[in-house]
Every structure is written in C-alpha cells, then in structure tokens.
Design a protein around this motif. Structure first.
Motif, PDB file in Angstrom:
ATOM      1  N   PRO A 352       9.479   1.186  -9.682  1.00  0.00           N
ATOM      2  CA  PRO A 352       9.692   0.572  -8.378  1.00  0.00           C
ATOM      3  C   PRO A 352       8.547  -0.287  -8.115  1.00  0.00           C
ATOM      4  O   PRO A 352       7.427  -0.250  -8.826  1.00  0.00           O
ATOM      5  CB  PRO A 352       9.675   1.889  -7.656  1.00  0.00           C
ATOM      6  CG  PRO A 352       8.686   3.091  -8.370  1.00  0.00           C
ATOM      7  CD  PRO A 352       9.224   2.783  -9.765  1.00  0.00           C
ATOM      8  N   ASP A 353       8.758  -0.929  -7.036  1.00  0.00           N
ATOM      9  CA  ASP A 353       7.773  -2.011  -6.684  1.00  0.00           C
ATOM     10  C   ASP A 353       6.710  -1.336  -5.807  1.00  0.00           C
ATOM     11  O   ASP A 353       6.547  -0.141  -5.279  1.00  0.00           O
ATOM     12  CB  ASP A 353       8.399  -3.281  -5.701  1.00  0.00           C
ATOM     13  CG  ASP A 353       9.276  -2.543  -4.340  1.00  0.00           C
ATOM     14  OD1 ASP A 353       8.767  -1.777  -4.014  1.00  0.00           O
ATOM     15  OD2 ASP A 353       9.941  -3.402  -4.069  1.00  0.00           O
ATOM     16  N   ALA A 354       5.469  -1.854  -5.603  1.00  0.00           N
ATOM     17  CA  ALA A 354       4.358  -1.311  -4.965  1.00  0.00           C
ATOM     18  C   ALA A 354       4.720  -0.855  -3.475  1.00  0.00           C
ATOM     19  O   ALA A 354       4.214   0.295  -3.049  1.00  0.00           O
ATOM     20  CB  ALA A 354       3.102  -2.524  -4.789  1.00  0.00           C
ATOM     21  N   SER A 355       5.554  -1.585  -2.924  1.00  0.00           N
ATOM     22  CA  SER A 355       5.788  -1.085  -1.401  1.00  0.00           C
ATOM     23  C   SER A 355       6.354   0.332  -1.258  1.00  0.00           C
ATOM     24  O   SER A 355       6.357   1.057  -0.438  1.00  0.00           O
ATOM     25  CB  SER A 355       6.715  -2.164  -0.745  1.00  0.00           C
ATOM     26  OG  SER A 355       8.057  -2.292  -1.282  1.00  0.00           O
ATOM     27  N   SER A 356       7.077   0.693  -2.496  1.00  0.00           N
ATOM     28  CA  SER A 356       7.928   1.987  -2.500  1.00  0.00           C
ATOM     29  C   SER A 356       6.936   3.219  -2.745  1.00  0.00           C
ATOM     30  O   SER A 356       7.347   4.280  -2.836  1.00  0.00           O
ATOM     31  CB  SER A 356       9.064   2.003  -3.261  1.00  0.00           C
ATOM     32  OG  SER A 356       9.929   0.823  -3.277  1.00  0.00           O
ATOM     33  N   LEU A 357       5.860   2.759  -3.251  1.00  0.00           N
ATOM     34  CA  LEU A 357       4.967   3.688  -4.070  1.00  0.00           C
ATOM     35  C   LEU A 357       3.710   3.957  -2.876  1.00  0.00           C
ATOM     36  O   LEU A 357       2.664   4.734  -3.534  1.00  0.00           O
ATOM     37  CB  LEU A 357       4.396   3.504  -5.271  1.00  0.00           C
ATOM     38  CG  LEU A 357       5.471   3.598  -6.570  1.00  0.00           C
ATOM     39  CD1 LEU A 357       5.277   3.123  -7.754  1.00  0.00           C
ATOM     40  CD2 LEU A 357       6.109   5.040  -6.392  1.00  0.00           C
ATOM     41  N   THR A 358       3.306   3.215  -2.051  1.00  0.00           N
ATOM     42  CA  THR A 358       1.989   3.327  -1.330  1.00  0.00           C
ATOM     43  C   THR A 358       1.878   4.515  -0.728  1.00  0.00           C
ATOM     44  O   THR A 358       0.703   4.980  -0.402  1.00  0.00           O
ATOM     45  CB  THR A 358       2.144   2.056  -0.245  1.00  0.00           C
ATOM     46  OG1 THR A 358       3.334   2.126   0.591  1.00  0.00           O
ATOM     47  CG2 THR A 358       1.901   0.885  -0.949  1.00  0.00           C
ATOM     48  N   SER A 359       2.971   5.181  -0.448  1.00  0.00           N
ATOM     49  CA  SER A 359       2.717   6.811   0.345  1.00  0.00           C
ATOM     50  C   SER A 359       2.065   7.702  -0.712  1.00  0.00           C
ATOM     51  O   SER A 359       1.354   8.554  -0.155  1.00  0.00           O
ATOM     52  CB  SER A 359       4.025   7.167   1.007  1.00  0.00           C
ATOM     53  OG  SER A 359       4.882   7.524  -0.270  1.00  0.00           O
ATOM     54  N   ARG A 360       2.472   7.268  -1.964  1.00  0.00           N
ATOM     55  CA  ARG A 360       2.023   8.429  -2.916  1.00  0.00           C
ATOM     56  C   ARG A 360       0.797   7.835  -3.599  1.00  0.00           C
ATOM     57  O   ARG A 360      -0.259   8.701  -3.811  1.00  0.00           O
ATOM     58  CB  ARG A 360       3.183   8.639  -4.102  1.00  0.00           C
ATOM     59  CG  ARG A 360       2.577   9.603  -5.103  1.00  0.00           C
ATOM     60  CD  ARG A 360       3.757   9.585  -6.258  1.00  0.00           C
ATOM     61  NE  ARG A 360       4.760  10.320  -5.819  1.00  0.00           N
ATOM     62  CZ  ARG A 360       5.851  10.940  -6.294  1.00  0.00           C
ATOM     63  NH1 ARG A 360       5.792  10.474  -7.599  1.00  0.00           N
ATOM     64  NH2 ARG A 360       6.964  11.231  -6.013  1.00  0.00           N
ATOM     65  N   TYR A 361       0.621   6.444  -3.481  1.00  0.00           N
ATOM     66  CA  TYR A 361      -0.654   5.795  -4.122  1.00  0.00           C
ATOM     67  C   TYR A 361      -1.146   4.673  -3.270  1.00  0.00           C
ATOM     68  O   TYR A 361      -0.946   3.546  -3.257  1.00  0.00           O
ATOM     69  CB  TYR A 361      -0.242   5.180  -5.575  1.00  0.00           C
ATOM     70  CG  TYR A 361       0.550   6.066  -6.545  1.00  0.00           C
ATOM     71  CD1 TYR A 361      -0.458   6.743  -7.331  1.00  0.00           C
ATOM     72  CD2 TYR A 361       1.899   5.947  -6.762  1.00  0.00           C
ATOM     73  CE1 TYR A 361       0.068   7.722  -8.104  1.00  0.00           C
ATOM     74  CE2 TYR A 361       2.294   6.872  -7.730  1.00  0.00           C
ATOM     75  CZ  TYR A 361       1.454   7.715  -8.446  1.00  0.00           C
ATOM     76  OH  TYR A 361       1.916   8.377  -9.438  1.00  0.00           O
ATOM     77  N   PRO A 362      -1.801   5.498  -2.193  1.00  0.00           N
ATOM     78  CA  PRO A 362      -2.394   4.373  -1.180  1.00  0.00           C
ATOM     79  C   PRO A 362      -3.360   3.190  -1.557  1.00  0.00           C
ATOM     80  O   PRO A 362      -3.092   1.965  -0.826  1.00  0.00           O
ATOM     81  CB  PRO A 362      -3.454   5.078  -0.274  1.00  0.00           C
ATOM     82  CG  PRO A 362      -2.732   6.715  -0.737  1.00  0.00           C
ATOM     83  CD  PRO A 362      -2.324   6.543  -1.924  1.00  0.00           C
ATOM     84  N   TYR A 363      -3.730   3.318  -2.788  1.00  0.00           N
ATOM     85  CA  TYR A 363      -4.596   2.159  -3.285  1.00  0.00           C
ATOM     86  C   TYR A 363      -3.789   0.883  -3.439  1.00  0.00           C
ATOM     87  O   TYR A 363      -4.520  -0.087  -3.348  1.00  0.00           O
ATOM     88  CB  TYR A 363      -5.413   2.583  -4.529  1.00  0.00           C
ATOM     89  CG  TYR A 363      -4.396   2.947  -5.623  1.00  0.00           C
ATOM     90  CD1 TYR A 363      -3.928   2.005  -6.398  1.00  0.00           C
ATOM     91  CD2 TYR A 363      -4.496   4.428  -6.089  1.00  0.00           C
ATOM     92  CE1 TYR A 363      -3.142   2.468  -7.435  1.00  0.00           C
ATOM     93  CE2 TYR A 363      -3.737   4.784  -6.995  1.00  0.00           C
ATOM     94  CZ  TYR A 363      -3.152   3.927  -8.112  1.00  0.00           C
ATOM     95  OH  TYR A 363      -2.443   4.290  -8.958  1.00  0.00           O
ATOM     96  N   LEU A 364      -2.602   1.127  -3.459  1.00  0.00           N
ATOM     97  CA  LEU A 364      -1.564  -0.125  -3.760  1.00  0.00           C
ATOM     98  C   LEU A 364      -1.549  -1.031  -2.595  1.00  0.00           C
ATOM     99  O   LEU A 364      -1.152  -2.190  -2.744  1.00  0.00           O
ATOM    100  CB  LEU A 364      -0.336   0.346  -4.111  1.00  0.00           C
ATOM    101  CG  LEU A 364       0.011   1.132  -5.445  1.00  0.00           C
ATOM    102  CD1 LEU A 364       1.257   1.570  -5.889  1.00  0.00           C
ATOM    103  CD2 LEU A 364      -0.542   0.093  -6.715  1.00  0.00           C
TER     104      LEU A 364
END
Length: 414
Positions: A352-364
């Motif tokens: 998935p793209d970065a916006s889809s993972l920011t909740s799990r990986y805030p550093y993105l």
C-alpha cells in the motif's frame, strides 16, 4: 444461515425484549460451544448467556462448560460496571475544568440496553474541540491516564488513545471523528462541523452526559458502521446500537437530513439494509422511530449484508485473513471502482502507499521515503500472524477481499 447463527439472532432479540428463550429442541454441546464463541467474537456473550441459560435445551451443555461461561460473563459484566463508574468520574473531572467533551457511542448506546453493562465497550470515545486538546491531554495525564502508544506524537494524531494502569478504563480522545488524511472517509468530518454547538446532555443513571445531538449521533453510528464495512466488516452489536438508538431518539432525528447525507456518501442502500435487518431480526420499529416510509420501501436485499455481519466479528476481526482483506476493499473504495484491475488490487494489498500506513507507521508522515521499510515490517508481522493461525493465509485474504468488494457494489457504495 447456519443453525447457530439463527440461535444467536433469536437469543439476541429475546434479550432486547427482556425475554428468555424457551428452546426445547436438541442443541448439542458442540453447537452450544459454537454459539457462545460467536457471541464472544461479537462481544455480546453476557446478553446471549443471560437469555438462554434457563431453557431446557441448555442442559445438554456440561456443567463444567456452563460454569466456565457463567464465570466469563460475570467477569465481563463486573469489569464493565467498574469501567462505567470510572469513566463517569473522569468525565465529571473534565467538565469541572470547563472543557467541552462529547461522548459518542459507548455509555450512550449502553444506556439503551435492558441491562447496560451486559453490552461491553472496549473503550469510551470522547470528541473534543481541537483547540481544547492540549488542556484535555494535560488533565487526562494528571488524572492518571497514559498514552496507549507512546511512540506516536499526540499533537499529530486525529485521535489519541489512553489507558489507566491497573484499571480497565480506556478512552479514545478524538479531535476529529474520522482521520482527515483518509481518501475514503476523511471528508465525512464536514457533516459534524458545529456538532459541539448542537450538543445535548443525556441523563444516564443520574449523571448528565454531554453528547452529540440525536441527528448527528444517529448519522455518526451509520458512518462508523460504514467505515468498518469498508475495512473488514462489523458485527451484529452495531446493528443493535443503531436499532435501539433509532427507537429511543427517532422522534428527535431529522430523518430527511440523515437520508440526504447518506446519499452523499453512497450509503442509502446501506442504511436501508441495516434497518431491514433491525426490523426482521431485532427490535427496530419503523413506526416508533418515525422512520420515513420511502426509506423502508427502498428495494434492497439485506441477506448478503447479514451474512457478512455474522461472519465478521465485532469489528471485522474474526480472522486475520479477514482483517488483512481490508486493504483490498479500501483500495477499491478509494479508486471509486473495483480496484481498476485484479493485479492492481493484489499489488496494493501487499504494497500500500504511504498514506494508507501512517496510522501504523507514523514516521511515514515526515519520512515517506522509508515506505519500503514499513512494507518489510508489515510483511514480517503478517507472516508471524499466519504461523500463529494455521487457517489464515494471504490467498484467503484475497478471496474475502474480492467477495467484499462485490458487496460494496451490491449496495452501491462503489
């Protein structure tokens, strides 16, 4: 529909009607186990057990198993009773410091049940003015609440979860009701602009609980269910909440506004299906709730949705395969069509793209170039989960995701 699903729905409706079931048919011990395990996945075990334990058919369950579930119900209810009292004290503490928190779902929905603490809540949701967050955050930590995830920057999150050590009390403090960065439902926040100015107080066991106005709250319950439907699903308890809220507050709900808003987010048939499930299997009363006839008259088949709900678990987490399928449905919803192509859906579900993972990986948020590291970590965790659950795998996630995208089309959400 499986036998145990029918039993689950019948028992749940009996509980809502403050009745006991009178089952005399043969129900094997294995079927009782299946029924109670499904109730656990939907977080309604206290309701189901309380309704069935006096019927003749219950005697086919061994005394040891009956005692096990009785003790589990007792502990669940006691914990919820304690957490409810603790939350009311915390809420009064915030109000006494001139804050304006609004309670959504949780204690407000529980109060509508015949025995409120038989409807457990994992946490309490509190909606706060964004400019009041610093003061509220300070007061919560002064009260003894701690960040559930200290690695995240609370100033950057739209919601901040807290827990109190040596207590079961957990809250989620919302600056906005939906993550604004979401391409799927971030824009839903516009429907709740001015919600604090429209707020009401609800009397619950002698306590004045500040909450959303009935129209806002009812529409929020619909949106919250739809959000989970777009992920990996939601359970029958959410239908109970919506049903009971409509019955209790229907005369104060602006149904035309709700209907218009649902059209804007492509949830018109979704709502109609929910209400039909509530009417057919639970206690939704279109007359008592003053639900418009044209809404109930919409041509929609609720059976596929009901099957998905029963297989979902309370928040679509009945299996890890189902949880991981959410990437497929969210990608399809974000694109506004069926994922463009099967290959595209598969690729995006794995990477998935970065916006889809920011909740799990805030550093993105600040370092999107680290996305490959997040992909590697995500895949490693998924493989670990697969090993711990033998019947959950990636192929199954793809199958579930494809079926659920078809559901989104069936109810014209896509």
């Amino acid at each position: 529909m499986e036998k145990t699903d029918k039993l689950l729905l019948e028992a749940l409706r009996s509980f809502l009607r403050e009745e006991k079931v009178e089952w005399t048919q043969t129900i094997s011990e294995e079927e009782w186990e299946t029924l109670f395990q499904k109730a656990i996945k939907h977080q309604i075990l206290p309701m189901i057990f309380d309704t069935v334990y006096t019927c003749d058919a219950f005697h086919s369950l061994s005394p040891q198993k009956a005692e096990y579930y009785r003790q589990l119900v007792f502990r669940t209810v006691m914990v919820q009773t304690r957490n409810t009292g603790e939350f009311v004290r915390l809420l009064k503490y915030l109000l006494n410091h001139q804050l304006h928190p609004l309670v959504v779902k949780g204690i407000v929905c529980r109060s509508l049940y015949p025995q409120p603490d038989y409807r457990p809540s994992g946490d309490e949701d509190v909606f706060i003015f964004q400019n009041e967050f610093p003061k509220c955050d300070h007061l919560l930590r002064e009260y003894g609440m701690q960040y559930a995830d200290p690695s995240k920057n609370p100033e950057e999150e739209h919601e901040v979860p807290y827990g109190k050590p040596r207590s079961g009390l957990c809250i989620e403090l919302h600056k906005q009701l939906f993550p604004p960065e979401s391409p799927v439902y971030g824009e839903w926040n516009r429907f709740f602009e001015g919600a604090h100015e429209r707020a009401v107080f609800v009397s619950i066991d002698g306590a004045a609980i500040p909450s959303l106005a009935p129209t806002d709250h009812f529409f929020y319950l619909i949106c919250h269910a739809l959000k989970h439907f777009l992920h990996s699903g939601f359970g029958i308890r959410q239908i109970c909440d919506i049903t009971l809220f409509a019955n209790a507050y229907g005369k104060n709900i602006d149904w035309d506004q709700v209907h218009r808003n649902c059209r804007k987010i492509h949830a018109e048939l979704f709502l109609a299906a929910l209400l039909k499930i509530g009417q057919k299997y639970l206690t939704f009363d279109p007359v008592q709730s003053r639900c418009p006839k044209d809404l109930m008259a919409l041509a929609v088949d609720e059976n596929d949705m009901l099957e998905d709900i029963l297989g979902s678990g309370v928040f679509g987490d009945s299996t890890m395969s189902r949880k991981h399928s959410s990437t497929i449905t969210l990608n399809a919803a974000a694109s506004g069509k069926e994922g463009k192509a099967a290959r595209s859906r598969v690729w995006k579900s794995v990477f998935p793209d970065a916006s889809s993972l920011t909740s799990r990986y805030p550093y993105l948020r600040k370092k999107p170039y680290l996305l490959p590291i997040a992909w590697i970590d995500r895949l490693a965790k998924y493989q670990k989960e697969r090993r711990s659950r033998n019947n959950d795998d990636f192929v199954e996630s793809l199958r579930i995701g494809k079926e659920r995208v078809e559901l989104l089309h069936e109810y014209k959400i896509l």
